[in-house]
Write an enzyme that holds these catalytic residues in place. Structure first.
Site, mmCIF file in Angstrom:
data_model
loop_
_atom_site.group_PDB
_atom_site.id
_atom_site.type_symbol
_atom_site.label_atom_id
_atom_site.label_comp_id
_atom_site.label_asym_id
_atom_site.label_seq_id
_atom_site.Cartn_x
_atom_site.Cartn_y
_atom_site.Cartn_z
ATOM 1 N N ARG A 84 -44.720 1.022 29.304
ATOM 2 C CA ARG A 84 -44.836 2.397 29.142
ATOM 3 C C ARG A 84 -43.694 3.052 28.575
ATOM 4 O O ARG A 84 -42.650 2.901 28.686
ATOM 5 C CB ARG A 84 -44.635 2.745 30.830
ATOM 6 C CG ARG A 84 -45.016 4.193 30.766
ATOM 7 C CD ARG A 84 -44.950 4.754 32.799
ATOM 8 N NE ARG A 84 -46.081 4.109 33.422
ATOM 9 C CZ ARG A 84 -45.675 4.066 34.835
ATOM 10 N NH1 ARG A 84 -44.812 4.235 35.296
ATOM 11 N NH2 ARG A 84 -46.675 3.452 35.312
ATOM 12 N N ARG A 153 -37.688 9.135 36.012
ATOM 13 C CA ARG A 153 -38.906 8.262 35.038
ATOM 14 C C ARG A 153 -38.941 9.610 34.152
ATOM 15 O O ARG A 153 -38.198 10.395 33.926
ATOM 16 C CB ARG A 153 -40.049 8.389 36.030
ATOM 17 C CG ARG A 153 -40.033 7.500 37.071
ATOM 18 C CD ARG A 153 -40.249 6.203 36.719
ATOM 19 N NE ARG A 153 -40.146 5.318 38.013
ATOM 20 C CZ ARG A 153 -41.127 4.811 38.624
ATOM 21 N NH1 ARG A 153 -42.525 4.947 38.206
ATOM 22 N NH2 ARG A 153 -41.345 3.639 39.416
ATOM 23 N N LYS A 217 -38.090 5.158 43.002
ATOM 24 C CA LYS A 217 -38.574 5.931 41.839
ATOM 25 C C LYS A 217 -38.136 7.409 41.967
ATOM 26 O O LYS A 217 -38.005 8.083 43.250
ATOM 27 C CB LYS A 217 -39.862 5.778 41.369
ATOM 28 C CG LYS A 217 -40.810 6.263 42.657
ATOM 29 C CD LYS A 217 -42.578 6.339 42.133
ATOM 30 C CE LYS A 217 -42.963 4.986 41.969
ATOM 31 N NZ LYS A 217 -44.405 5.016 41.685
ATOM 32 N N LYS A 219 -38.642 11.540 40.054
ATOM 33 C CA LYS A 219 -39.529 12.147 39.074
ATOM 34 C C LYS A 219 -39.025 13.640 39.042
ATOM 35 O O LYS A 219 -38.728 14.342 39.951
ATOM 36 C CB LYS A 219 -41.152 12.231 39.422
ATOM 37 C CG LYS A 219 -41.229 10.655 39.413
ATOM 38 C CD LYS A 219 -42.859 10.770 39.640
ATOM 39 C CE LYS A 219 -43.526 9.215 39.622
ATOM 40 N NZ LYS A 219 -44.892 8.955 39.830
ATOM 41 N N CYS A 438 -57.014 7.660 37.896
ATOM 42 C CA CYS A 438 -55.869 7.069 37.534
ATOM 43 C C CYS A 438 -56.547 5.781 37.053
ATOM 44 O O CYS A 438 -57.779 5.509 36.995
ATOM 45 C CB CYS A 438 -55.183 6.596 38.908
ATOM 46 S SG CYS A 438 -56.324 5.707 39.774
ATOM 47 N N CYS A 444 -54.822 -2.209 37.526
ATOM 48 C CA CYS A 444 -53.711 -2.065 38.396
ATOM 49 C C CYS A 444 -53.926 -2.925 39.565
ATOM 50 O O CYS A 444 -54.769 -3.108 40.233
ATOM 51 C CB CYS A 444 -53.993 -0.545 38.957
ATOM 52 S SG CYS A 444 -52.663 -0.249 40.257
ATOM 53 N N CYS A 483 -56.379 3.826 44.890
ATOM 54 C CA CYS A 483 -55.713 3.570 46.081
ATOM 55 C C CYS A 483 -54.934 5.145 46.557
ATOM 56 O O CYS A 483 -54.838 5.910 45.604
ATOM 57 C CB CYS A 483 -54.619 2.566 46.096
ATOM 58 S SG CYS A 483 -53.044 2.772 45.276
ATOM 59 N N CYS A 487 -51.561 8.226 41.963
ATOM 60 C CA CYS A 487 -51.025 8.447 40.441
ATOM 61 C C CYS A 487 -51.949 9.378 39.768
ATOM 62 O O CYS A 487 -51.475 10.096 38.973
ATOM 63 C CB CYS A 487 -51.411 7.079 39.729
ATOM 64 S SG CYS A 487 -50.447 5.776 40.752
#
Ligand code: SRM
Ligand code: SF4
Length: 566
Positions: A84, A153, A217, A219, A438, A444, A483, A487
């Site tokens: 990424r 991120r 994480k 953001k 996503c 994934c 899921c 995302c």
């Protein structure tokens, strides 16, 4: 009021989760990645290294289409890596686009994925090509540092400069935040770029994060009203630009947004950020850093399912959180300033910026830049990048804006657009224009259902329903994920599909949707939407959006809108 009299929470002692141990024993994110890379017996890394790899911007994956077959053949899965690329505010040059396109052909699966956080993903890079890929990125001043892992991120902000004269300044600030919050370890440069090892005695430090980095994480995103095209409320920190007479003044500050939840774990939930006040642009970086540090010190280090900032804020209480924050800042946030969002999708088509340069918002289906027999999108964008007449700006909705185009070059871009018959967003349905899916299968590891590979065909069927009621032009946000991690931000879709169907989010992105029906097959999804569209077409009020209509008609109970502290 003194500290003693205020609601002033103290940090808790946590039993460290396994990942905390991996971080602390990693020697500032090195682990044994070097050794793992040298091991040619397997395509994978050692488990602890695969965990650390995220901090370097990569995930170990398998081709899930072949997992069962490989297992039957007693072979290890087809391992490869997703890399990424960090792109604050989504802004890249033609030269960078060319380099990534080359890398995707040489080392990846010949696609580039534009993500919901304005980053690029290269999929399918095998272990032996990993270093060369990172080095290829580095040659054009791109990196993948901290695009994953328990750190801040990619920082998002509106990238289309034709939308407001302050977009450029805001994008620069996004870049400043991103750089400021980068881990300071030399590990990335040592491992991937063959840079010098630290000399004996040289001490490495992480002044912002410390040795265990963040609990989870993190953001940050900045929106420029009236456009909420980066979904500011779903971020740990959301900043809303406040502009007066065309000049950027500062930002309203949101904390504690996040969308992931785990089915069956009641304590997890999507949450929108709380509006905690306003800060002038000069003090904004300090506020961002201190919020990060409060999360570092107060976040849950024991249970990773409950360690995002949203849970920290709820445990401390918004007021308690702000008291701790302001105490550390040494000043108080001001009362938030008025603002209004009217949409949270991309803006498409040609628009001229105050600078006199042109910007073209392009429709890219679910952010996948690839060629098919009938649609040569990747080739078209490569031909354009080779001309070096525009920059390439990723949006927060997996879209692309071609930017900074002179009057003379506008004709060239338009001719190329026509030569390759690129999709004109104005000519597709409103629902398709804003649909987000996503990645999900086949890469994934978390996916239990299709998303990117399936949504386009579902949209065709939904369009047929919309046609019945004259709603083809209506902009309705449909979002799907494989899921509940969220995302594609499905919980902010007016129609959100995650195995279950949820309805009633606002078009401006400031109200979550509500569960409508569970476990729907495709036929059931269509059967449920049909009467709702019929009713909407007949009974909606002037300019009423689909999500608002669903809530006004009590088809679902509304989620509460955002909380404003001051
Ligand atoms: Fe995500 C994990 C893809 C945006 C919430 N996400 C993953 C992983 C890495 C799966 C994994 O852990 O192995 C997915 C890789 C799939 C693949 O093959 O590419 C993945 N997430 C994506 C992307 C590529 C989706 C897309 O189609 O564009 C987006 C990359 C963004 C980027 O450039 O950084 C992406 N992920 C998001 C967003 C949306 C956003 O940030 O605006 C969210 C919801 C917001 C949030 O963070 O709350 C999101 N991803 C998650 C979560 C749930 C986090 C949580 O708090 O529970 C996970 C799982 C996890 O962290 O454990 C996850
Ligand atoms: Fe994978 Fe789930 Fe994220 Fe989709 S929402 S990319 S299935 S983790």
């Amino acid at each position: 009021m003194t500290k003693q009299h205020k609601n002033f929470p103290q940090p808790q002692e946590w039993k460290s989760s396994e990942v905390e141990h991996i971080k602390i024993n990693s020697n500032f994110l090195r682990g044994t990645i070097e050794e793992s890379l040298k091991d040619s017996i397997t395509g994978a890394l050692r488990p602890d290294d695969a965990q650390l790899l995220k901090f370097h911007g990569s995930y170990q994956q398998t081709d899930r289409d072949y997992d069962d077959e490989r297992k039957q053949q007693k072979l290890e899965p087809l391992y490869s890596f997703l890399i990424r690329v960090r792109v604050p505010a989504g802004v890249t040059t033609s030269e960078q686009w060319v380099a990534l396109d080359d890398l995707s052909i040489k080392y990846g699966n010949n696609t580039m994925k534009l993500t919901t956080r304005q980053a690029f993903q290269l999929h399918g890079v095998i272990k032996s090509n990993f270093r060369s890929t990172i080095q290829g990125m580095n040659a054009v001043l791109l990196d993948s540092i901290a695009t994953a892992g328990d750190v801040n991120r990619n920082v998002m902000s509106t990238s289309n400069e034709s939308l407001s004269p302050v977009v450029g300044e805001v994008a620069e600030f996004a870049s400043r935040i991103s750089n400021h919050l980068l881990p300071k370890t030399n590990a990335y440069h040592e491992i991937w770029l063959n840079k010098e090892l630290l000399k004996n005695g040289e001490v490495e430090e992480e002044p912002i994060y410390g040795k265990t980095y963040l609990p989870r994480k993190f953001k940050v995103a900045i929106a420029v009203p009236p456009y909420n095209d980066i979904d500011v409320y779903s971020n740990d920190i959301g900043l809303i630009a406040i502009v007066d007479k065309g000049q950027l003044q500062g930002y309203n500050v949101l904390v504690g947004g996040g969308l992931g939840k785990t089915y069956g774990v009641q304590e997890t939930y999507p949450r929108l950020g709380d509006l905690i006040g306003y800060v002038s642009k000069n003090n904004a970086l300090q506020v961002v850093e201190e919020i990060v540090k409060v999360q570092r010190d107060y976040g849950n280090r024991e249970n990773r399912k409950l360690s995002r900032l949203k849970y920290t804020v709820d445990r401390m209480g918004v007021e308690g959180f702000v008291n701790v924050l302001e105490d550390r800042l040494g000043f108080e946030l001001e009362a938030s300033k008025p603002f209004e969002f009217t949409s949270n999708g991309d803006v498409f088509g040609w628009k001229k910026a105050a600078s006199g340069r042109w910007f073209l918002g392009l429709y890219i289906e679910h952010g996948r830049v690839k060629n098919t027999d009938s649609y040569q999108l990747k080739t078209a964008l490569r031909e354009l990048a080779d001309l070096h007449i525009c920059d390439f700006r990723l949006t927060g909705n997996q879209g692309l804006v071609l930017g900074n185009i002179t009057e003379a070059n506008k004709v060239v871009v338009q001719a190329l657009f026509e030569k390759y018959k690129l999709i004109d967003a104005a000519k597709i349905s409103g629902i398709r224009r804003h649909a987000i899916a996503c990645v999900a299968l086949n890469t994934c590891v978390m996916a239990f259902a299709e998303s990117e590979r399936y949504l386009p065909s579902l949209v065709v069927k939904v369009e047929a329903l919309l046609d019945k009621y004259g709603l083809r032009e209506d902009e309705i946000l449909i979002r799907m994920t494989g899921c509940p991690n969220g995302c594609g931000r499905p919980f902010l879709g007016e129609i959100g599909l995650v195995g279950r169907a949820s309805l009633g989010a606002s078009f401006a992105g400031d109200r979550l949707n509500t569960l409508y029906k569970e476990m729907l097959s495709e036929i059931e999804i269509l059967e449920n939407l049909d009467p709702l569209f019929a009713q909407y077409s007949k009974e909606r009020q002037k300019s009423e959006k689909f999500g608002d209509f669903i809530v006004r008609k009590n088809i679902v109970a509304p989620q509460k809108n955002i909380f404003i502290l001051k």
